[in-house]
Scaffold this motif. Structure first.
Motif, PDB file in Angstrom:
ATOM      1  N   VAL A 159       6.931   4.148  -5.850  1.00  0.00           N
ATOM      2  CA  VAL A 159       7.522   2.828  -5.657  1.00  0.00           C
ATOM      3  C   VAL A 159       6.539   2.010  -4.813  1.00  0.00           C
ATOM      4  CG1 VAL A 159       9.502   1.530  -4.802  1.00  0.00           C
ATOM      5  CG2 VAL A 159       9.834   3.815  -5.779  1.00  0.00           C
ATOM      6  N   VAL A 160       5.864   1.105  -5.465  1.00  0.00           N
ATOM      7  CA  VAL A 160       4.791   0.339  -4.806  1.00  0.00           C
ATOM      8  C   VAL A 160       5.360  -0.835  -4.020  1.00  0.00           C
ATOM      9  CG1 VAL A 160       2.676  -0.982  -5.188  1.00  0.00           C
ATOM     10  CG2 VAL A 160       3.174   1.006  -6.626  1.00  0.00           C
ATOM     11  N   ASP A 161       6.303  -1.551  -4.628  1.00  0.00           N
ATOM     12  CA  ASP A 161       6.910  -2.717  -3.977  1.00  0.00           C
ATOM     13  C   ASP A 161       8.295  -2.934  -4.576  1.00  0.00           C
ATOM     14  OD1 ASP A 161       6.481  -3.919  -6.494  1.00  0.00           O
ATOM     15  OD2 ASP A 161       4.532  -4.690  -5.848  1.00  0.00           O
ATOM     16  N   GLU A 162       8.918  -4.025  -4.222  1.00  0.00           N
ATOM     17  CA  GLU A 162      10.294  -4.268  -4.658  1.00  0.00           C
ATOM     18  C   GLU A 162      10.415  -4.349  -6.177  1.00  0.00           C
ATOM     19  OE1 GLU A 162      14.000  -7.195  -3.383  1.00  0.00           O
ATOM     20  OE2 GLU A 162      12.215  -7.008  -2.105  1.00  0.00           O
ATOM     21  N   SER A 163       9.367  -4.832  -6.843  1.00  0.00           N
ATOM     22  CA  SER A 163       9.423  -4.945  -8.307  1.00  0.00           C
ATOM     23  C   SER A 163       9.473  -3.577  -8.981  1.00  0.00           C
ATOM     24  CB  SER A 163       8.221  -5.742  -8.824  1.00  0.00           C
ATOM     25  OG  SER A 163       7.013  -5.028  -8.596  1.00  0.00           O
ATOM     26  N   SER A 164       8.990  -2.542  -8.302  1.00  0.00           N
ATOM     27  CA  SER A 164       9.000  -1.183  -8.862  1.00  0.00           C
ATOM     28  C   SER A 164      10.402  -0.595  -8.914  1.00  0.00           C
ATOM     29  CB  SER A 164       8.113  -0.251  -8.026  1.00  0.00           C
ATOM     30  OG  SER A 164       6.797  -0.735  -7.932  1.00  0.00           O
ATOM     31  N   LEU A 165      11.329  -1.155  -8.137  1.00  0.00           N
ATOM     32  CA  LEU A 165      12.666  -0.581  -8.048  1.00  0.00           C
ATOM     33  C   LEU A 165      13.415  -0.622  -9.379  1.00  0.00           C
ATOM     34  CD1 LEU A 165      13.790  -2.010  -4.579  1.00  0.00           C
ATOM     35  CD2 LEU A 165      13.141   0.352  -5.121  1.00  0.00           C
ATOM     36  N   ALA A 166      13.017  -1.545 -10.266  1.00  0.00           N
ATOM     37  CA  ALA A 166      13.699  -1.668 -11.560  1.00  0.00           C
ATOM     38  C   ALA A 166      13.573  -0.393 -12.389  1.00  0.00           C
ATOM     39  CB  ALA A 166      13.131  -2.859 -12.333  1.00  0.00           C
ATOM     40  N   LYS A 167      12.478   0.352 -12.188  1.00  0.00           N
ATOM     41  CA  LYS A 167      12.243   1.574 -12.960  1.00  0.00           C
ATOM     42  C   LYS A 167      12.503   2.844 -12.134  1.00  0.00           C
ATOM     43  CE  LYS A 167       8.851  -0.467 -16.111  1.00  0.00           C
ATOM     44  NZ  LYS A 167       7.463  -0.398 -16.649  1.00  0.00           N
ATOM     45  N   ALA A 168      13.038   2.675 -10.954  1.00  0.00           N
ATOM     46  CA  ALA A 168      13.281   3.827 -10.082  1.00  0.00           C
ATOM     47  C   ALA A 168      14.424   4.687 -10.627  1.00  0.00           C
ATOM     48  CB  ALA A 168      13.611   3.354  -8.669  1.00  0.00           C
ATOM     49  N   PHE A 169      14.431   5.952 -10.194  1.00  0.00           N
ATOM     50  CA  PHE A 169      15.506   6.864 -10.609  1.00  0.00           C
ATOM     51  C   PHE A 169      16.832   6.416 -10.010  1.00  0.00           C
ATOM     52  CE2 PHE A 169      11.747   9.855 -10.264  1.00  0.00           C
ATOM     53  CZ  PHE A 169      11.508   9.918 -11.631  1.00  0.00           C
ATOM     54  N   THR A 170      17.899   6.555 -10.790  1.00  0.00           N
ATOM     55  CA  THR A 170      19.231   6.221 -10.282  1.00  0.00           C
ATOM     56  C   THR A 170      20.002   7.466  -9.852  1.00  0.00           C
ATOM     57  OG1 THR A 170      20.098   6.298 -12.545  1.00  0.00           O
ATOM     58  CG2 THR A 170      19.393   4.145 -11.711  1.00  0.00           C
ATOM     59  N   GLU A 171      19.495   8.647 -10.235  1.00  0.00           N
ATOM     60  CA  GLU A 171      20.143   9.903  -9.857  1.00  0.00           C
ATOM     61  C   GLU A 171      19.853  10.228  -8.393  1.00  0.00           C
ATOM     62  OE1 GLU A 171      18.493  10.585 -14.108  1.00  0.00           O
ATOM     63  OE2 GLU A 171      17.974   9.438 -12.315  1.00  0.00           O
ATOM     64  N   PRO A 172      20.597  11.204  -7.800  1.00  0.00           N
ATOM     65  CA  PRO A 172      20.319  11.615  -6.420  1.00  0.00           C
ATOM     66  C   PRO A 172      18.849  11.995  -6.253  1.00  0.00           C
ATOM     67  CG  PRO A 172      22.371  12.571  -7.149  1.00  0.00           C
ATOM     68  CD  PRO A 172      21.775  11.903  -8.349  1.00  0.00           C
ATOM     69  N   SER A 173      18.240  11.495  -5.205  1.00  0.00           N
ATOM     70  CA  SER A 173      16.798  11.674  -5.024  1.00  0.00           C
ATOM     71  C   SER A 173      16.468  11.670  -3.540  1.00  0.00           C
ATOM     72  CB  SER A 173      16.036  10.548  -5.741  1.00  0.00           C
ATOM     73  OG  SER A 173      16.364   9.282  -5.170  1.00  0.00           O
ATOM     74  N   LEU A 174      15.191  11.742  -3.266  1.00  0.00           N
ATOM     75  CA  LEU A 174      14.717  11.517  -1.903  1.00  0.00           C
ATOM     76  C   LEU A 174      13.478  10.655  -2.001  1.00  0.00           C
ATOM     77  CD1 LEU A 174      11.969  13.429  -1.073  1.00  0.00           C
ATOM     78  CD2 LEU A 174      13.651  15.197  -1.473  1.00  0.00           C
ATOM     79  N   ILE A 175      13.212   9.943  -0.933  1.00  0.00           N
ATOM     80  CA  ILE A 175      11.972   9.168  -0.870  1.00  0.00           C
ATOM     81  C   ILE A 175      11.153   9.672   0.314  1.00  0.00           C
ATOM     82  CG2 ILE A 175      12.928   7.146  -2.019  1.00  0.00           C
ATOM     83  CD1 ILE A 175      13.198   5.802   0.714  1.00  0.00           C
ATOM     84  N   GLU A 176       9.836   9.655   0.122  1.00  0.00           N
ATOM     85  CA  GLU A 176       8.916  10.138   1.148  1.00  0.00           C
ATOM     86  C   GLU A 176       7.900   9.055   1.467  1.00  0.00           C
ATOM     87  OE1 GLU A 176       6.901  13.462  -0.500  1.00  0.00           O
ATOM     88  OE2 GLU A 176       8.627  14.785  -0.426  1.00  0.00           O
ATOM     89  N   ARG A 177       7.542   8.979   2.726  1.00  0.00           N
ATOM     90  CA  ARG A 177       6.476   8.058   3.111  1.00  0.00           C
ATOM     91  C   ARG A 177       5.193   8.431   2.374  1.00  0.00           C
ATOM     92  NH1 ARG A 177       5.337   4.527   7.349  1.00  0.00           N
ATOM     93  NH2 ARG A 177       7.343   4.998   8.351  1.00  0.00           N
ATOM     94  N   TRP A 178       4.510   7.448   1.851  1.00  0.00           N
ATOM     95  CA  TRP A 178       3.250   7.675   1.133  1.00  0.00           C
ATOM     96  C   TRP A 178       2.230   8.308   2.076  1.00  0.00           C
ATOM     97  CZ3 TRP A 178       1.266   7.988  -3.543  1.00  0.00           C
ATOM     98  CH2 TRP A 178      -0.116   7.895  -3.711  1.00  0.00           C
ATOM     99  N   VAL A 179       1.629   9.431   1.647  1.00  0.00           N
ATOM    100  CA  VAL A 179       0.646  10.137   2.472  1.00  0.00           C
ATOM    101  C   VAL A 179      -0.758   9.779   1.988  1.00  0.00           C
ATOM    102  CG1 VAL A 179      -0.247  12.378   3.203  1.00  0.00           C
ATOM    103  CG2 VAL A 179       2.221  12.049   2.915  1.00  0.00           C
ATOM    104  N   ASP A 180      -1.533   9.178   2.863  1.00  0.00           N
ATOM    105  CA  ASP A 180      -2.938   8.885   2.556  1.00  0.00           C
ATOM    106  C   ASP A 180      -3.719  10.170   2.833  1.00  0.00           C
ATOM    107  OD1 ASP A 180      -5.273   7.612   1.942  1.00  0.00           O
ATOM    108  OD2 ASP A 180      -5.457   6.585   3.876  1.00  0.00           O
ATOM    109  N   PHE A 181      -3.875  10.998   1.793  1.00  0.00           N
ATOM    110  CA  PHE A 181      -4.412  12.337   2.029  1.00  0.00           C
ATOM    111  C   PHE A 181      -5.899  12.450   1.702  1.00  0.00           C
ATOM    112  CE2 PHE A 181      -2.643  12.420  -2.283  1.00  0.00           C
ATOM    113  CZ  PHE A 181      -3.696  12.955  -3.025  1.00  0.00           C
ATOM    114  N   GLU A 182      -6.515  13.380   2.390  1.00  0.00           N
ATOM    115  CA  GLU A 182      -7.922  13.721   2.161  1.00  0.00           C
ATOM    116  C   GLU A 182      -8.036  14.749   1.047  1.00  0.00           C
ATOM    117  OE1 GLU A 182     -11.873  13.155   2.801  1.00  0.00           O
ATOM    118  OE2 GLU A 182     -10.340  12.240   4.092  1.00  0.00           O
TER     119      GLU A 182
END
Length: 379
Positions: A159-182
């Protein structure tokens, strides 16, 4: 438990490639192997002593299958846990334990387990409705994951921004902070009933950007020893807290600040351990059997540099599988091809893997890139 030498009846829930490679190792212990899978053409069908076609999610099917074995294990988490719990109550050994499978089936419960046990992981929030998602406390961008049934990149949405929410899952889920990983890293840990715990050396992974599944794996890692040691200690801690019997794959991020964050768990042999067949003293498949048989765990040291690449079905190809480039690949020394016996290919389907070993790490990587370029699964 019954003795080896043919007396022990081992049941495997799932007949895919992980089960296939587990059977290949179990043959060395001369145990009787029975497999349950809904696909009558599953990769295990020709290797096991008895192959049963049936649903892994149906209570009666799993229960009746389990009553005919002494020890039951899994190669996929999506199984009927209620049936496993009843079998356990009736004296069938079930490893990993049903309570562990139930926990790991639900990514929300996984995350809560991490939080309750001070296991480092990305900030998260449990979401039960689209309304909660719109009022999420975690800022954009973030990752949304279905709580259940996601695998191999499925059930994951950025989910990049508010416009991405239209395609988001509607079922039970979890969201995680984006990890800028090495780096994306993984450790496979084994624990037997006696409480002995051993880890395989940490590996580094590269993921296919389209399919979001492991495409290229390098072992051993050349990251600092302190990072490797910390990752292995995290894996041991989780296995100990869960008191799991069997294998546990622990997928992690190494972020840009050098912090290790646990991503997800898999209570079984895993894609991040295929290179152990040729690359380590003991393979992940033998280690899983040793653990569930409550035998001494094997030494996990790397024998060589080992690179693993997944053979994925090519985009635009669906139908009977044709493997192009095998002869060229086999001309390279240190190349080991594993085909999974799947008759039909489709885009990004796991059709096999290749392990490349070499005493020179850079040569191993160079050969792996070459094999990755020439070996294709088409239709």
């Amino acid at each position: 438990m019954k003795a080896f030498y043919g007396d022990l009846r081992l049941g495997i829930l799932g007949g895919g490639q992980l089960g296939r490679m587990l059977i290949q190792q179990a043959i060395n212990y001369n145990v009787t192997v029975k497999v349950l899978d809904p696909d009558r053409e599953a990769p295990c069908r020709k290797l096991c002593d008895e192959f049963v076609v049936g649903s892994l999610s149906d209570y009666e099917t799993v229960y009746n299958f389990g009553k005919k074995v002494d020890l039951l294990t899994i190669e996929i988490e999506k199984v009927n846990v209620d049936a496993l719990e009843q079998l356990e109550r009736e004296g069938v050994l079930v490893y990993p334990q049903p309570r562990v499978i139930r926990l790991i089936q639900d990514k929300g419960l996984q995350k809560q387990f991490f939080k309750e046990n001070d296991i480092p992981t990305a900030e998260f929030q449990i979401i039960s409705s689209p309304a909660e998602l719109k009022n999420a406390s975690i800022p954009f961008p973030y990752i949304q994951k279905l709580r259940r049934d996601g695998y191999d990149g499925k059930g994951v949405y950025k989910v990049v921004d508010e416009s991405s929410l239209a395609k988001a899952f509607t079922e039970p889920s979890l969201i995680e902070r984006w990890v800028d990983f090495e780096k994306e890293i993984a450790v496979i840990v084994a624990r037997n009933e006696s409480g002995e715990i051993k880890t395989f050396p940490m590996v580094e992974m590269e993921f296919n950007p389209e399919a979001n599944l492991v495409e290229f794996l390098i072992a051993p890692s050349t990251l600092p020893h302190t990072v490797q040691q910390e990752a292995e200690e995290v894996a041991k801690n989780i296995a100990s807290k869960l008191k799991i019997v069997g294998l546990l794959a622990v997928e992690m991020f190494l972020d840009k600040h050098g912090r290790i964050l646990v991503n997800e768990l898999a209570p079984r042999p895993h894609n991040s351990g295929h290179q152990t067949i040729e690359g380590n003293v003991v393979s992940q498949f033998e280690q899983h059997l040793r653990a569930i048989f409550d035998q001494p765990l094997g030494e996990t040291d790397c024998l060589n540099n080992a690179i693993m690449i997944n053979l994925l079905g090519e985009a635009g190809h669906e139908g009977p599988a044709v493997y192009k480039g095998i002869e060229k690949a086999l001309k390279c020394p240190g190349v080991y091809i594993h085909l999974y016996g799947k008759a039909l290919t489709k885009p990004f389907r796991k059709m096999g893997h290749v392990t490349i070993v070499d005493s020179d790490r850079e040569k191993a990587i160079e050969k792996a890139r070459y094999v990755q370029e020439i070996l294709k699964v088409v239709s």
